[in-house]
Write an enzyme that holds these catalytic residues in place. Structure first.
Site, PDB file in Angstrom:
ATOM      1  N   LYS A 104       0.862  -1.184   0.000  1.00  0.00           N
ATOM      2  CA  LYS A 104       0.000   0.000   0.000  1.00  0.00           C
ATOM      3  C   LYS A 104       0.894   1.229   0.000  1.00  0.00           C
ATOM      4  CE  LYS A 104      -3.597   2.371   2.568  1.00  0.00           C
ATOM      5  NZ  LYS A 104      -4.595   2.270   3.638  1.00  0.00           N
ATOM      6  N   LYS A 139      -2.209  -1.425  -3.735  1.00  0.00           N
ATOM      7  CA  LYS A 139      -3.081  -0.262  -3.657  1.00  0.00           C
ATOM      8  C   LYS A 139      -2.281   1.021  -3.723  1.00  0.00           C
ATOM      9  CE  LYS A 139      -6.229   1.905  -0.456  1.00  0.00           C
ATOM     10  NZ  LYS A 139      -6.862   1.822   0.830  1.00  0.00           N
TER      11      LYS A 139
END
Ligand code: PBG
Length: 328
Positions: free
Chosen positions: A196, A249
């Site tokens: 992420k 992400k």
């Protein structure tokens, strides 16, 4: 021209193009994020995310019924809490009667067949707007992990099928796995936000939850967008700690990461088509710059083509509808 190879031959009709298409996408691969608020019949528009609403639990149930008709079967829930429920250690995250636990139970009761994912991180509960406990301006890793492990057990008790740590603390997957197993939740899965990145594309989401960091940024825990090998290291660690699914992400600026993670691991790979990616298409279409449906379809196929097996997206319902209508 005397050409032996004419690639255009394979593109000459819609039927030919469908026959040779390399990438397939199904509604059941899409995950719909849902923003929860307290109340009854409460539906709050989110200015930064056209078409997305904060919904009270009763309306969340309706939204899930609608999604199921379209073939979307997986949901990820995020609570939008008032400031009075937030403090520096995210106490509300462990409230058995809090918004997430009670809504989870309601959904579980009504829809035993759906897959319920919960986000495990402190930011919706934190008065500092950070994903972990803050002390003297620092985000405390180990202390946060302990809370996340307890939160995961609470979510499992209330019916979560999958817990999804989105915090990027070190060692949280292993700690969550151990806590779940200790409490007998050996069947509860962990979908880890493994890679992420600290991204500008989360802006609209932070407005939705009013969860923007009160100071600094998230760069001491979320990743630097210049790095690839570090993502693979994070994935390897999460796999070794017991993750069932890994996630990259955001998605669009990180398609290369999705592809590399896919090649490096044998567990399913998810990607999160985040709020900024969603809202840019919505706003761009509103401004007349692009066609919303075509941009949505192209975007989601690109994420799938890069290697994502699962896509978290605010477009889940319109995309599922499009897939059903077009039988692609
Ligand atoms: C936080 C979390 C974020 C998102 C999902 N979980 C935001 C952040 O890290 O600040 C972003 C999702 C989106 O932008 O759509 N734990």
């Amino acid at each position: 021209m005397k050409l032996t190879q004419r690639p255009r031959r394979n593109r000459k009709s819609e039927a030919m193009r469908q026959m040779v298409a390399e990438t397939e996408l199904r509604p059941s691969q899409l995950v719909l994020p849902l923003f929860l608020v307290e109340g009854i019949c409460e539906k709050q528009a989110i200015d930064s995310m056209p078409g997305i609403f904060r919904l009270s639990p009763d309306l969340v149930l309706k939204e899930i019924s609608r999604a199921l008709l379209l073939g979307v079967k997986t949901f990820d829930i995020f609570p939008a809490l008032s400031d009075s429920k937030k403090d520096s250690v995210g106490t509300e995250s462990m409230n058995k009667n809090g918004l997430v636990p009670t809504t989870l139970k309601m959904i579980r009761d009504k829809f035993p067949e759906v897959t319920l994912i919960t986000d495990v991180a402190l930011d919706p509960y934190s008065s500092d707007g950070h994903d972990g406990v803050v002390r003297n301006g620092r985000i405390m890793n180990d202390e946060t992990v302990e809370i996340l492990a307890k939160m995961s057990v609470l979510h499992a008790q209330c019916g979560a099928d999958v817990v999804s740590p989105s915090d990027m603390m070190d060692g949280r997957v292993g700690a969550i796995r151990e806590a779940l197993d200790q409490e007998g939740f050996t069947d509860t899965s962990i979908l880890s936000y493994s890679a992420k990145y600290a991204s500008s594309f989360y802006g609209p989401f932070r407005e939705a939850l009013d969860s923007a960091p009160k100071f600094g940024d998230k760069k001491t825990y979320q990743m630097d967008f210049r790095n690839v090998r570090e993502a693979l290291r994070e994935v390897e660690l999460d796999v070794s700690e017991g993750a069932d699914i890994v996630m990259v992400k955001p998605a669009l600026s990180y398609l290369d990461i999705i592809a590399k993670v896919k090649a490096h691991t044998y567990i399913p790979v998810a990607a999160y088509n985040v709020s900024g990616e969603y809202s840019l298409i919505k706003m761009g279409a509103k401004a007349g710059l692009i066609d919303e449906t075509r941009a949505m379809v192209e975007t989601l196929y690109s994420i799938r083509r890069a290697g994502a097996d699962i896509i978290f997206t605010y477009f889940a319902l319109p995309m599922a509808q499009w897939l059903n209508e077009n039988r692609y």
